[in-house]
Design a protein around this motif. Structure first.
Motif, mmCIF file in Angstrom:
data_model
loop_
_atom_site.group_PDB
_atom_site.id
_atom_site.type_symbol
_atom_site.label_atom_id
_atom_site.label_comp_id
_atom_site.label_asym_id
_atom_site.label_seq_id
_atom_site.Cartn_x
_atom_site.Cartn_y
_atom_site.Cartn_z
ATOM 1 N N TYR A 184 1.911 1.989 -9.297
ATOM 2 C CA TYR A 184 0.510 1.866 -8.901
ATOM 3 C C TYR A 184 0.065 0.432 -9.159
ATOM 4 O O TYR A 184 0.644 -0.289 -9.975
ATOM 5 C CB TYR A 184 -0.379 2.863 -9.652
ATOM 6 N N ALA A 185 -0.970 0.015 -8.435
ATOM 7 C CA ALA A 185 -1.411 -1.373 -8.503
ATOM 8 C C ALA A 185 -2.357 -1.617 -9.671
ATOM 9 O O ALA A 185 -3.173 -0.763 -10.024
ATOM 10 C CB ALA A 185 -2.106 -1.767 -7.200
ATOM 11 N N VAL A 186 -2.233 -2.796 -10.261
ATOM 12 C CA VAL A 186 -3.150 -3.239 -11.306
ATOM 13 C C VAL A 186 -3.682 -4.616 -10.906
ATOM 14 O O VAL A 186 -3.017 -5.387 -10.214
ATOM 15 C CB VAL A 186 -2.464 -3.322 -12.683
ATOM 16 N N ASP A 187 -4.895 -4.924 -11.326
ATOM 17 C CA ASP A 187 -5.466 -6.250 -11.099
ATOM 18 C C ASP A 187 -5.185 -7.187 -12.263
ATOM 19 O O ASP A 187 -5.301 -8.404 -12.131
ATOM 20 C CB ASP A 187 -6.977 -6.147 -10.875
ATOM 21 N N HIS A 188 -4.836 -6.597 -13.405
ATOM 22 C CA HIS A 188 -4.511 -7.358 -14.610
ATOM 23 C C HIS A 188 -3.408 -6.574 -15.309
ATOM 24 O O HIS A 188 -3.545 -5.377 -15.559
ATOM 25 C CB HIS A 188 -5.749 -7.489 -15.506
ATOM 26 N N GLN A 233 1.260 -2.867 -0.176
ATOM 27 C CA GLN A 233 0.098 -2.532 -0.991
ATOM 28 C C GLN A 233 0.259 -1.132 -1.583
ATOM 29 O O GLN A 233 0.855 -0.253 -0.977
ATOM 30 C CB GLN A 233 -1.178 -2.609 -0.167
ATOM 31 N N PHE A 234 -0.307 -0.932 -2.777
ATOM 32 C CA PHE A 234 -0.178 0.327 -3.494
ATOM 33 C C PHE A 234 -1.551 0.855 -3.898
ATOM 34 O O PHE A 234 -2.526 0.115 -3.973
ATOM 35 C CB PHE A 234 0.661 0.131 -4.764
ATOM 36 N N MET A 235 -1.581 2.150 -4.187
ATOM 37 C CA MET A 235 -2.801 2.745 -4.706
ATOM 38 C C MET A 235 -3.063 2.228 -6.115
ATOM 39 O O MET A 235 -2.138 1.911 -6.855
ATOM 40 C CB MET A 235 -2.664 4.274 -4.751
ATOM 41 N N ASN A 236 -4.348 2.177 -6.483
ATOM 42 C CA ASN A 236 -4.722 1.759 -7.829
ATOM 43 C C ASN A 236 -4.468 2.878 -8.835
ATOM 44 O O ASN A 236 -4.243 4.030 -8.470
ATOM 45 C CB ASN A 236 -6.203 1.383 -7.873
ATOM 46 N N ALA A 237 -4.507 2.507 -10.121
ATOM 47 C CA ALA A 237 -4.477 3.508 -11.173
ATOM 48 C C ALA A 237 -5.623 4.483 -10.978
ATOM 49 O O ALA A 237 -6.664 4.156 -10.411
ATOM 50 C CB ALA A 237 -4.585 2.833 -12.540
#
Length: 384
Positions: A184-188, A233-237
């Motif tokens: 899953y995607a993270v911004d940090h 691109q991935f889904m966020n947490a």
């Protein structure tokens, strides 16, 4: 049904081979795909977009369509869960799975931590690689998904320890890990991931809407550094709302409003449709902005919005020139042109020439050289 699934599997394998999506330096990935078929981990209900909303596709009622969704193509994920009308879990696109596993550089005997179990398929592929001398631990936030994944893994004979928890916290009880991978995607990037990885160990993770990076933990355990490896691109947490620009459309943001600004455009806008390196640069500079492009008899047209209140449309006219109309508190195409000019002034750096440095105090993506290249600092957790 078995014949249909086998036919679809062979078609996907050939499609991956034709486009060169099977990693040449990691042949084990293709072997694992063959040993652990994707459909063995797909739930009996998948979700399909009908043009207006996601609708259920049940294996019992529509076996053919269900098989098509599982094995749609190298770049196609199969949506396995919908929350509030939007996808919240999926079987990731096969080409993306293969690329990320190649990036992870996992070997027999490794102890691997996966964050985001989902259906369990990715963890099963990793378990196939590490063998009986290795160990795979997977953390999933959803109890329902974790239970279903554990059952699928048991049926497949895959040795994976599935735990329910917050993936951003890693898994202290099983640390240290030789490899860590997030689905899953993270911004940090949570520092716990680096702290729970051995010096010299590798992490692979998707960063926001930009793509996935692979980094190596420094010998002194005070930093990690690596390169961008893919654009998917991935889904966020689950506890992070999806970016507004990915939820609302241009039409919804504009809402029929007249433009606040109109002007001519003194540049060829074709690269907005054709140059993926430019689009990467724009995504770096304006991470909350979404672009959609298409062509007609006159040339390229682009629709731009930020998911909240600002929008812009750029159209190519019959004489070959272009015009833009903009609305909302931000002049989005003005911002696009500024970022575009900055990218041009910095030698039009390729997307593949971007890397990332992570420390406990700061995180930034750099261009070309980690020490001298232009830097894009990542926001701290909770910052705006």
């Amino acid at each position: 049904m078995t014949d249909v699934l086998e036919e679809r599997r062979r078609a996907l394998d050939e499609a991956m081979r034709t486009r060169g999506a099977w990693p040449e330096d990691a042949p084990w990935v293709r072997d694992a795909f063959d040993a652990l078929p994707r459909h063995a981990f797909a739930p009996d209900r998948l979700w399909d977009w009908d043009g207006n909303a996601y609708v259920p596709v049940d294996r019992s009622a529509s076996p053919g369509r269900w098989a098509e969704l599982v094995y749609a193509g190298p770049d196609d994920a199969a949506v396995t869960e919908i929350t509030d009308g939007l996808p919240s879990s999926s079987l990731s696109a096969p080409a993306v799975v293969a690329t990320m596993l190649d990036s992870l550089d996992v070997h027999p005997g490794h102890h691997v931590l996966e964050l985001g179990t989902g259906t369990g398929w990715n963890a099963a592929l990793i378990a196939h690689r590490v063998g009986t001398s290795g160990r795979v631990t997977s953390v999933e936030a959803s109890t329902g998904l974790a239970d279903a994944a554990a059952r699928a893994l048991n049926r497949a004979g895959a040795r994976v320890d599935v735990a329910v928890g917050n993936g951003n916290l890693g898994r202290p009880a099983t640390a240290p890990h030789d490899r860590v991978i997030a689905t899953y995607a993270v911004d940090h990037v949570p520092w716990t991931w680096i702290a729970q990885t051995v010096p010299g160990g590798d992490l692979v993770f998707p960063l926001g809407r930009m793509g996935h990076f692979a980094v190596t933990v420094a010998d002194d355990h005070r930093s990690a550094r690596g390169w961008m490896h893919g654009l998917a691109q991935f889904m966020n947490a689950r506890d992070i709302p999806a970016p507004a620009a990915t939820v609302r459309s241009y039409t919804q943001v504009r809402a029929g409003r007249a433009p606040d600004d109109k002007r001519g455009v003194d540049r060829d806008i074709t690269p907005l449709h054709t140059d993926v390196n430019l689009l990467w640069a724009l995504r770096m500079a304006l991470p909350d902005v979404v672009y959609a492009t298409d062509t007609d008899r006159d040339g390229v047209n682009a629709w731009i919005h930020d998911g909240t209140s600002s929008w812009a449309v750029v159209t190519t006219e019959p004489d070959g020139g272009a015009r833009t109309e903009q609305g909302g508190p931000r002049r989005l195409f003005d911002a696009v042109e500024t970022a575009w000019d900055a990218w041009t002034a910095h030698w039009q750096v390729s997307r593949w020439d971007h890397g990332i440095t992570l420390t406990e105090r700061e995180q930034y993506v750099w261009e070309g050289d980690p020490d001298t290249g232009r830097r894009h600092r990542l926001p701290s957790p909770g910052s705006t």
